[in-house]
Every structure is written in C-alpha cells, then in structure tokens.
Design a protein around this motif. Structure first.
Motif, PDB file in Angstrom:
ATOM      1  N   LEU A  24      28.486  53.793  40.309  1.00  0.00           N
ATOM      2  CA  LEU A  24      28.447  53.289  38.938  1.00  0.00           C
ATOM      3  C   LEU A  24      28.566  54.412  37.920  1.00  0.00           C
ATOM      4  O   LEU A  24      27.917  55.446  38.042  1.00  0.00           O
ATOM      5  CB  LEU A  24      27.161  52.510  38.686  1.00  0.00           C
ATOM      6  CG  LEU A  24      27.157  51.094  39.238  1.00  0.00           C
ATOM      7  CD1 LEU A  24      25.784  50.474  39.073  1.00  0.00           C
ATOM      8  CD2 LEU A  24      28.210  50.245  38.571  1.00  0.00           C
ATOM      9  N   ALA A  25      29.404  54.198  36.930  1.00  0.00           N
ATOM     10  CA  ALA A  25      29.628  55.104  35.805  1.00  0.00           C
ATOM     11  C   ALA A  25      30.293  56.424  36.187  1.00  0.00           C
ATOM     12  O   ALA A  25      30.386  57.315  35.362  1.00  0.00           O
ATOM     13  CB  ALA A  25      28.337  55.365  35.037  1.00  0.00           C
ATOM     14  N   THR A  26      30.760  56.550  37.427  1.00  0.00           N
ATOM     15  CA  THR A  26      31.528  57.743  37.774  1.00  0.00           C
ATOM     16  C   THR A  26      32.975  57.528  37.328  1.00  0.00           C
ATOM     17  O   THR A  26      33.386  56.417  37.027  1.00  0.00           O
ATOM     18  CB  THR A  26      31.494  58.037  39.284  1.00  0.00           C
ATOM     19  OG1 THR A  26      32.090  56.947  39.982  1.00  0.00           O
ATOM     20  CG2 THR A  26      30.077  58.277  39.781  1.00  0.00           C
ATOM     21  N   ALA A  85      33.219  50.523  36.336  1.00  0.00           N
ATOM     22  CA  ALA A  85      32.479  49.642  35.439  1.00  0.00           C
ATOM     23  C   ALA A  85      31.517  48.728  36.200  1.00  0.00           C
ATOM     24  O   ALA A  85      30.483  48.337  35.676  1.00  0.00           O
ATOM     25  CB  ALA A  85      33.453  48.789  34.625  1.00  0.00           C
ATOM     26  N   LYS A  86      31.874  48.409  37.458  1.00  0.00           N
ATOM     27  CA  LYS A  86      31.058  47.456  38.212  1.00  0.00           C
ATOM     28  C   LYS A  86      31.292  47.684  39.697  1.00  0.00           C
ATOM     29  O   LYS A  86      32.407  47.980  40.121  1.00  0.00           O
ATOM     30  CB  LYS A  86      31.475  46.029  37.839  1.00  0.00           C
ATOM     31  CG  LYS A  86      30.745  44.940  38.568  1.00  0.00           C
ATOM     32  CD  LYS A  86      31.258  43.573  38.128  1.00  0.00           C
ATOM     33  CE  LYS A  86      30.651  42.470  38.953  1.00  0.00           C
ATOM     34  NZ  LYS A  86      31.239  41.165  38.635  1.00  0.00           N
ATOM     35  N   VAL A  87      30.223  47.521  40.478  1.00  0.00           N
ATOM     36  CA  VAL A  87      30.317  47.541  41.933  1.00  0.00           C
ATOM     37  C   VAL A  87      29.672  46.265  42.436  1.00  0.00           C
ATOM     38  O   VAL A  87      28.498  46.003  42.161  1.00  0.00           O
ATOM     39  CB  VAL A  87      29.606  48.768  42.538  1.00  0.00           C
ATOM     40  CG1 VAL A  87      29.680  48.723  44.059  1.00  0.00           C
ATOM     41  CG2 VAL A  87      30.214  50.059  42.016  1.00  0.00           C
ATOM     42  N   ALA A  88      30.448  45.444  43.121  1.00  0.00           N
ATOM     43  CA  ALA A  88      29.931  44.214  43.733  1.00  0.00           C
ATOM     44  C   ALA A  88      29.943  44.412  45.240  1.00  0.00           C
ATOM     45  O   ALA A  88      30.774  45.154  45.769  1.00  0.00           O
ATOM     46  CB  ALA A  88      30.804  43.027  43.342  1.00  0.00           C
ATOM     47  N   LEU A  89      29.050  43.757  45.943  1.00  0.00           N
ATOM     48  CA  LEU A  89      28.980  43.933  47.393  1.00  0.00           C
ATOM     49  C   LEU A  89      29.318  42.677  48.179  1.00  0.00           C
ATOM     50  O   LEU A  89      29.535  42.765  49.381  1.00  0.00           O
ATOM     51  CB  LEU A  89      27.600  44.447  47.790  1.00  0.00           C
ATOM     52  CG  LEU A  89      27.302  45.862  47.322  1.00  0.00           C
ATOM     53  CD1 LEU A  89      25.864  46.231  47.633  1.00  0.00           C
ATOM     54  CD2 LEU A  89      28.261  46.849  47.944  1.00  0.00           C
ATOM     55  N   GLU A  90      29.346  41.538  47.543  1.00  0.00           N
ATOM     56  CA  GLU A  90      29.605  40.299  48.278  1.00  0.00           C
ATOM     57  C   GLU A  90      30.723  39.517  47.611  1.00  0.00           C
ATOM     58  O   GLU A  90      30.814  39.511  46.386  1.00  0.00           O
ATOM     59  CB  GLU A  90      28.335  39.462  48.346  1.00  0.00           C
ATOM     60  CG  GLU A  90      27.242  40.157  49.148  1.00  0.00           C
ATOM     61  CD  GLU A  90      25.942  39.369  49.173  1.00  0.00           C
ATOM     62  OE1 GLU A  90      25.945  38.202  48.750  1.00  0.00           O
ATOM     63  OE2 GLU A  90      24.942  39.921  49.597  1.00  0.00           O
ATOM     64  N   PRO A  91      31.602  38.870  48.353  1.00  0.00           N
ATOM     65  CA  PRO A  91      31.599  38.791  49.813  1.00  0.00           C
ATOM     66  C   PRO A  91      32.079  40.077  50.485  1.00  0.00           C
ATOM     67  O   PRO A  91      31.798  40.320  51.641  1.00  0.00           O
ATOM     68  CB  PRO A  91      32.548  37.645  50.113  1.00  0.00           C
ATOM     69  CG  PRO A  91      33.513  37.660  48.975  1.00  0.00           C
ATOM     70  CD  PRO A  91      32.712  38.106  47.784  1.00  0.00           C
ATOM     71  N   HIS A  92      32.816  40.914  49.752  1.00  0.00           N
ATOM     72  CA  HIS A  92      33.247  42.232  50.233  1.00  0.00           C
ATOM     73  C   HIS A  92      32.921  43.247  49.142  1.00  0.00           C
ATOM     74  O   HIS A  92      32.965  42.917  47.963  1.00  0.00           O
ATOM     75  CB  HIS A  92      34.757  42.264  50.478  1.00  0.00           C
ATOM     76  CG  HIS A  92      35.231  41.290  51.497  1.00  0.00           C
ATOM     77  ND1 HIS A  92      35.000  41.433  52.845  1.00  0.00           N
ATOM     78  CD2 HIS A  92      35.940  40.142  51.378  1.00  0.00           C
ATOM     79  CE1 HIS A  92      35.531  40.435  53.497  1.00  0.00           C
ATOM     80  NE2 HIS A  92      36.109  39.629  52.634  1.00  0.00           N
ATOM     81  N   PRO A  93      32.658  44.488  49.521  1.00  0.00           N
ATOM     82  CA  PRO A  93      32.465  45.510  48.493  1.00  0.00           C
ATOM     83  C   PRO A  93      33.692  45.597  47.584  1.00  0.00           C
ATOM     84  O   PRO A  93      34.829  45.585  48.056  1.00  0.00           O
ATOM     85  CB  PRO A  93      32.280  46.792  49.297  1.00  0.00           C
ATOM     86  CG  PRO A  93      31.744  46.335  50.621  1.00  0.00           C
ATOM     87  CD  PRO A  93      32.441  45.032  50.874  1.00  0.00           C
ATOM     88  N   ALA A  94      33.448  45.644  46.275  1.00  0.00           N
ATOM     89  CA  ALA A  94      34.539  45.719  45.298  1.00  0.00           C
ATOM     90  C   ALA A  94      34.125  46.664  44.178  1.00  0.00           C
ATOM     91  O   ALA A  94      32.991  46.631  43.713  1.00  0.00           O
ATOM     92  CB  ALA A  94      34.849  44.342  44.728  1.00  0.00           C
TER      93      ALA A  94
END
Length: 139
Positions: free
Chosen positions: A75-77, A24-33
């Motif tokens: 995303l969306a995979t 649903a979501k990919v965040a990169l900071e402070p760590h990739p999540a």
C-alpha cells in the motif's frame, strides 16, 4: 511518473511503463489484486512471491488470499518497474524495495494486467503471454 503511458514491446518482454504509479488498493479475494492510481490493475491468479530485494538473496513470501500482512506492505508504494515477459512471467519492483514475481501457471492463467484504453496482458496456462493492445488512436 512515466510520460509515455503505452507499454513498449521488446523481443522477449513488454515494459509496461507504470513507473511512478502508486498502489492505491490491495485486495486479496477472490484473488490478490493490486490497483494502481492510473486505472491499471494486476490480478494474481497463481501464487506470487513478494520479497524485499532480489529473489536471489531473499526468496520472499507467497502473496495469497490469506496473506494480509504481506499484502499491506504494498500500500502507498510506487512502481519502479513492471515487466511482462513473453514466457508468461511477471516482475514488478516497488520503491520500498519490494519485488513481486509471478511465474507462468501450469494449469491456469497465472496473472492478468488490465489498463486504460483497452490494454490487457494475460499469462497463459503453461507459459506464454497474450496481449490485447490499446486502441490505435491512443497510441
């Protein structure tokens, strides 16, 4: 989507039963999540490799806070497989042919996966895995 929502323990690994869950979501900071649509989140504290196909034929590219174009591919995979090894390594496979691998970190926890009902898997510094199981009534 998996009908069994609880992870399953084997002698050398945990099968996380995330099959069919969508990114649903990919965040990169402070760590990739990587946040899945089912309250599960994967936080990568050490560099992980994201590859198309097996890492044996394609070693992949590091997924770090500066790799936006790499991260956007997730995303969306949907998750096909998610395995937390008791050695501290993590392997996830997605339906777009993407493979995410994160080895155990030498000086810090390499990754952490949290989920509903109190589940928490943490790769320990130097290897190994700690597991905080979900509530007994949820099993």
């Amino acid at each position: 989507m998996s009908t069994d929502t609880n992870p399953v323990e084997y002698p050398d690994r945990w099968i996380l039963n995330l099959r069919g869950r969508r990114v649903a979501k990919v965040a990169l900071e402070p760590h990739p999540a990587v946040s899945l649509d089912s309250e599960w989140e994967v936080v990568l504290k050490c560099p992980a490799l994201l590859s198309h196909g097996s890492a044996l034929t394609n070693p992949g590219l590091p997924l770090t806070p500066t790799s936006r174009s790499i991260a956007s591919q997730l995303l969306a995979t949907s998750v096909l497989s998610a395995v937390a090894f008791k050695s501290g390594a993590l392997r996830m496979v997605f339906d777009a042919g993407l493979h995410l691998k994160c080895p155990a970190g030498s000086a810090e926890a390499a990754w952490e996966i949290t989920g509903p009902q109190g589940w928490c898997f943490t790769s320990m510094p130097g290897g190994g895995l700690t597991v905080s199981p979900g509530r007994a009534e949820a099993r």
